[in-house]
Scaffold this active site. Structure first.
Site, PDB file in Angstrom:
ATOM      1  N   ASP A 142     -39.234  -7.545 -10.758  1.00  0.00           N
ATOM      2  CA  ASP A 142     -38.122  -6.623 -10.974  1.00  0.00           C
ATOM      3  C   ASP A 142     -36.890  -7.447 -11.336  1.00  0.00           C
ATOM      4  OD1 ASP A 142     -40.081  -5.005  -9.867  1.00  0.00           O
ATOM      5  OD2 ASP A 142     -38.642  -3.752  -8.791  1.00  0.00           O
ATOM      6  N   LYS A 205     -36.102   0.603 -14.553  1.00  0.00           N
ATOM      7  CA  LYS A 205     -35.784   0.965 -13.173  1.00  0.00           C
ATOM      8  C   LYS A 205     -34.295   1.241 -13.084  1.00  0.00           C
ATOM      9  CE  LYS A 205     -35.893  -1.373  -8.639  1.00  0.00           C
ATOM     10  NZ  LYS A 205     -36.449  -2.496  -7.876  1.00  0.00           N
ATOM     11  N   LYS A 241     -39.072   3.763 -12.847  1.00  0.00           N
ATOM     12  CA  LYS A 241     -38.933   3.586 -11.410  1.00  0.00           C
ATOM     13  C   LYS A 241     -37.515   3.897 -10.956  1.00  0.00           C
ATOM     14  CE  LYS A 241     -39.172   0.102  -7.737  1.00  0.00           C
ATOM     15  NZ  LYS A 241     -39.552  -1.266  -7.356  1.00  0.00           N
TER      16      LYS A 241
END
Lengths: 305, 280
Positions: A142, A205, A241
């Site tokens: 991430d 995300k 996400k």
């Protein structure tokens, strides 16, 4: 999978303006769907399978990460029918430990990298951190984008940085955190999403969870629409996400509705949709137990984490 | 005609069900509409009570006493409207006066107990080992209170005051037909520095709500003061799910001073015993 080098196209993706009122209205409508018992159980189970159980704090001792991993392995303790979460999300220096515990369980280990959460580290150090995390065994990375660069209009820099992180990831999946709370407008969020996907992101995300506001439904809708348009253009499905601020099962179900109605059922899988959350898992399990037993549950009877 | 609102988490809310039912005064004239709470309202109320519990139980006993005393003062300030409402609903002027005054006194009574009952019910226990062993009462958590059908003011006050005096929070199901008085009482609570969520007040059809209240695993104490054998059965059959403390109060007249006692506070307390090594 990287042979096409999607990340190094010379042109920036075109600018797509967003209708703020329209998006917010649309998002509000996703909250009005009535989901009846049987579908609800299905949705709760699905949502639980999509959770990235997250702990990203300065106080993440090995003990705390171990506890979280056990929570991932044994979500309810007593009831084996409760499904497992998708992944554990930790800092790079806890990846090895998490991998050891979760080996063979099917639960993936994700690591934040690139000077999370601010992204203000030296460019080389940020890339090295990604390599380190991958070597330690992170199957998902991430990353955070350089918001300062994005906000000062240096889109190319952001694009290049994502592309080079993607390269450093190797076989690991790349999730790109846009930190929508700092981008200011829906137009910016759409633009950042397009740049990230264009540069090779496997997932986009919303947030680090360290900035308020974190994930909101309208922001998610903007990003889902970006994913849809990108899919129609290139045929490559990108995952989504939302992270931060999704604490209860009800909110999670609203997100699933938004995914279903924007991208369709193909995206209702942990491979393409995740929740970044820590307390959400417990609430989902509680609601599942509520559906099963018929009585409202108490947090007293569920493990922390 | 007014629709009286519920009191959940320190806010006056309509029922999630959007249903209400009419109630009448003692001459059978229409008086008001009351919200017909749904099980979701109940769930929200218990959630609010749980959320308020940490803060409320952590307040100093002295501060809880001050707030209960403040409630008494605010109730006294609204003595006339309460007398009027009680008179309209069921009582004579004289009875209404007596009930209102008793309710004020009841709050003052429990306000005084908040910082005294722990002394009275704590103990230092003799043990045959080198330990300092002591027991203290602690609040159980969230209490569900089912008020009787009559005595619309004094009963809810008498039931709720000892529970919150001891640091618990509660969800109160009012009388079905006379619930409007409890709704007015919510306004008193609201202006008494009582943190939101400590007392939550629900009107509605109780046979719809009690089963969910009894089965709710986040409710720790159940107090039934309504004379209803079905409810009693329901409670006795299902309260075991999370081993709720169940208290069924049989008395009929809550105006009497004999109904007030520090033992009522203890009904929603549990005893914690600590073994502390001697010599450290």
């Amino acid at each position: 999978m990287n042979s096409k080098k999607t990340g190094l196209q010379p042109e920036l993706p075109p600018f797509v303006p967003i209708d703020q009122v329209g998006v917010e209205e649309r998002a509000a409508r996703f909250r009005t769907r009535s989901i009846k018992a049987e579908s609800k159980v299905h949705a709760l189970r699905l949502a639980l399978q999509m959770v990235d159980l997250t702990t990203l704090e300065g106080m993440d001792t090995p003990g705390k990460v171990r506890q979280l991993c056990h929570k991932a392995l044994y979500p309810h303790g007593i009831d084996p029918e409760v499904p497992k979460v998708a992944a554990i999300c930790v800092y790079p220096n806890r990846v090895r430990l998490a991998r050891q515990i979760l080996e063979g369980s099917g639960i993936r280990v994700a690591s934040v990298a690139t000077s999370f959460p601010s992204g203000m580290g030296q460019p080389n150090a940020r890339i090295d951190e990604v390599r380190h995390a991958v070597e330690e065994g992170a199957e998902e990375i991430d990353m955070v984008i350089s918001r300062w660069a994005f906000l000062s209009g240096e889109y190319r820099l952001v694009q290049d940085e994502i592309a080079s992180v993607k390269e450093a990831c190797g076989p690991s999946h790349l999730k790109v955190i846009l930190e929508t709370g700092e981008l200011g407008t829906y137009d910016n969020i759409r633009r950042a999403s397009d740049i990230a996907m264009d540069a090779g992101a496997d997932f986009i995300k919303t947030s680090t969870g360290k900035v308020s506001p974190a994930a909101t439904l309208p922001v998610t809708v903007v990003m889902l629409e970006a994913i849809r348009d990108f899919y129609f253009k290139t045929g490559r499905p990108v995952g989504m996400k939302p992270a931060g601020g999704i604490r209860d099962a009800k909110t999670a179900l609203h997100y699933l509705v938004a995914v279903k109605e924007t991208l369709g059922g193909d995206w209702l899988t942990p491979d393409r949709f995740r929740f970044g959350a820590s307390s959400l898992a417990n609430d989902l399990i509680m609601q599942l137990m509520k559906q099963k037993s018929g009585s409202y549950q108490s947090a007293d009877y569920f493990s922390m984490g | 005609m007014k629709t009286r609102k519920l009191y959940i988490g320190g806010a006056f809310k309509r029922s999630e069900s959007e249903h209400s039912y009419p109630v009448t005064d003692k001459k059978q004239e229409p008086l008001a509409h009351l919200c017909r709470s749904s099980r979701k309202d109940l769930r929200n109320a218990v959630e609010a009570a749980r959320k308020a519990f940490g803060g409320w139980s952590a307040r100093s006993a002295y501060n809880r006493g001050q707030i209960l005393y403040r409630m008494a003062e605010m109730l006294e300030g609204r003595r006339e409207p309460f007398i009027h409402e009680l008179e309209q609903i069921s009582l004579t002027r004289q009875q209404a006066e007596a009930e209102t005054d008793a309710a004020i006194d009841r709050l003052v009574h429990y306000a005084g107990w908040t910082d005294k009952y722990p002394t009275l019910f704590s103990s230092v226990n003799p043990v045959a080992a080198p330990y300092f062993n002591f027991s203290i009462p602690e609040p159980c958590g969230v209490a569900g209170i089912i008020s009787p059908e009559d005595q619309a003011l004094i009963a809810p006050v008498s039931l709720m005051a000892p529970v919150i005096a001891g640091g618990n929070t509660c969800v109160l199901l009012t009388s079905e037909q006379m619930g409007s008085v409890a709704c007015t009482l919510a306004e008193v609570l609201h202006s008494s520095d009582l943190p939101g969520g400590v007392v939550n007040i629900l009107t509605g059809i109780r046979s719809e709500l009690v089963p969910h209240l009894v089965r709710h695993l986040d409710v720790n104490v159940l107090i039934l003061a309504a004379d209803d054998s079905d409810m009693k059965k329901e409670i006795q059959e299902n309260a075991h799910l999370n081993v709720k403390r169940v208290h069924i109060y049989e008395q009929k007249d809550w105006n009497k001073e004999t109904t007030q006692s520090p033992y009522r506070i203890m009904d929603a307390q549990e005893i914690k015993t600590t073994w502390h090594p001697v010599g450290y």
